[in-house]
Design an enzyme around this catalytic site. Sequence first.
Site, mmCIF file in Angstrom:
data_model
loop_
_atom_site.group_PDB
_atom_site.id
_atom_site.type_symbol
_atom_site.label_atom_id
_atom_site.label_comp_id
_atom_site.label_asym_id
_atom_site.label_seq_id
_atom_site.Cartn_x
_atom_site.Cartn_y
_atom_site.Cartn_z
ATOM 1 N N THR A 1 18.247 17.978 -17.542
ATOM 2 C CA THR A 1 19.567 17.794 -18.141
ATOM 3 C C THR A 1 20.614 18.459 -17.266
ATOM 4 O O THR A 1 20.332 19.437 -16.576
ATOM 5 C CB THR A 1 19.654 18.426 -19.562
ATOM 6 O OG1 THR A 1 18.604 17.914 -20.362
ATOM 7 C CG2 THR A 1 20.985 18.180 -20.235
ATOM 8 N N GLY B 1 17.487 13.923 -27.926
ATOM 9 C CA GLY B 1 17.539 15.375 -27.968
ATOM 10 C C GLY B 1 18.919 15.832 -28.400
ATOM 11 O O GLY B 1 19.641 15.144 -29.130
ATOM 12 N N ASP B 2 19.280 16.997 -27.902
ATOM 13 C CA ASP B 2 20.579 17.577 -28.258
ATOM 14 C C ASP B 2 21.729 16.987 -27.456
ATOM 15 O O ASP B 2 22.878 17.004 -27.894
ATOM 16 C CB ASP B 2 20.546 19.093 -28.026
ATOM 17 C CG ASP B 2 20.195 19.435 -26.581
ATOM 18 O OD1 ASP B 2 19.308 18.763 -25.996
ATOM 19 O OD2 ASP B 2 20.793 20.370 -26.025
ATOM 20 N N THR C 1 21.110 23.229 -22.088
ATOM 21 C CA THR C 1 20.037 22.473 -21.445
ATOM 22 C C THR C 1 18.722 23.106 -21.896
ATOM 23 O O THR C 1 18.671 24.279 -22.226
ATOM 24 C CB THR C 1 20.121 22.514 -19.902
ATOM 25 O OG1 THR C 1 20.045 23.874 -19.467
ATOM 26 C CG2 THR C 1 21.401 21.892 -19.383
ATOM 27 N N GLY D 1 15.773 20.462 -26.506
ATOM 28 C CA GLY D 1 16.856 19.929 -27.318
ATOM 29 C C GLY D 1 16.670 20.164 -28.794
ATOM 30 O O GLY D 1 17.642 20.391 -29.526
#
Length: 359
Positions: free
Chosen positions: A205, A235-236, A256, A259
Amino acid sequence: MTDLTRRKFLQATGASIATTSLFGASTAQPQPPLPSAGKHDGVAISSANGLETVKIAHQLMLNEGMRPVSAAIRGVAVVEADPNDMSVGYGGLPNELGVVQLDSSCMDGPTHNAGSVACIEDIMHPAQVAELVMDRTDHINLVGKGARQFAIDHGFKTENLLTDRAREIWLKWRAKRTDDDRLWPLGDTVPADPALADEPRPWGTIHCSAINSVGDVGCCTTTSGLSFKIPGRIGDSPLVGAGMYCDNEIGTAGATGRGEAAILSGGSMLAVERMRAGDSPEQACLYVLKRVAQQAQRASKWQPMLYKDGVPNFGLTFYAIRKDGTYASASMHGKPGSRKFAVADKNGVRLEDCAIAFA
Ligand code: GLY
């Protein structure tokens, strides 16, 4: 809510004084003053894979007056296009079916607006699509086929994002996968199966946060997500408040790493709110990581692999810039000096050390 409970709630959240309208009775609490804009010519920070990113973002803000969110998005584009970064964009590791699905979000401080795309396929620059969602719609999140079509409608070309190198790694993983693979702790270097010890299941990420010389903030996060994920997993990174968040009164933050932990903690928003409550950027990032650790300890009752030797068994890093231009990053664990993040400001472009929550 009793008076005592209300007071504890306000102390814990740093909530302010407009308590008369919220709760009916006046219980004013002292509040730290909001951070004011500092004197600088702009700052951009990112994960360690973003040296070129922060350089571009800083230059675009400084030389072209570009708003911070767009400068960050232009900065991460080089990583999205880089086949050697296997955690972002083109060349990112695919899901368990061998398909590259990308997630991204962005947020603009001055307008308090955001956009995101999740599980988008065949589009190399999801952060730019997220920017269009933010600027050209009143929606925030587009996913899957809808996100892809939206990108095509706006002139993005489709291309195969799976490089030969990523395909070979995926084939190797598929040959070795075990039945309980979906229960991996998702650590960057902690595969459950020792046979895979030489093949960590990485997720990388890139997050970029930026502030310009007048104190406006913006941010974006872009990723191919957890490698070999279940198709459709997000993910986040595409979630506002989790993978990135900013508030023009306070600052900007992003994440990062694992997530799921950033989502469960609302980590990026929590970091910004900690700065509102008076934390420095470093204190805010460390606070979130400690909160994540408490949550991981609780989760370890049903997911024991998440927690080992008293600390979370996964990697997670937060990045934050406060309205005054101070900035920091903190990582869950590592030896002091072993984790870095990228910075660009008037002093140049460089890697700096992350603070470590559990050294
Ligand atoms: N932080 C990236 C992801 O978990 O997908």
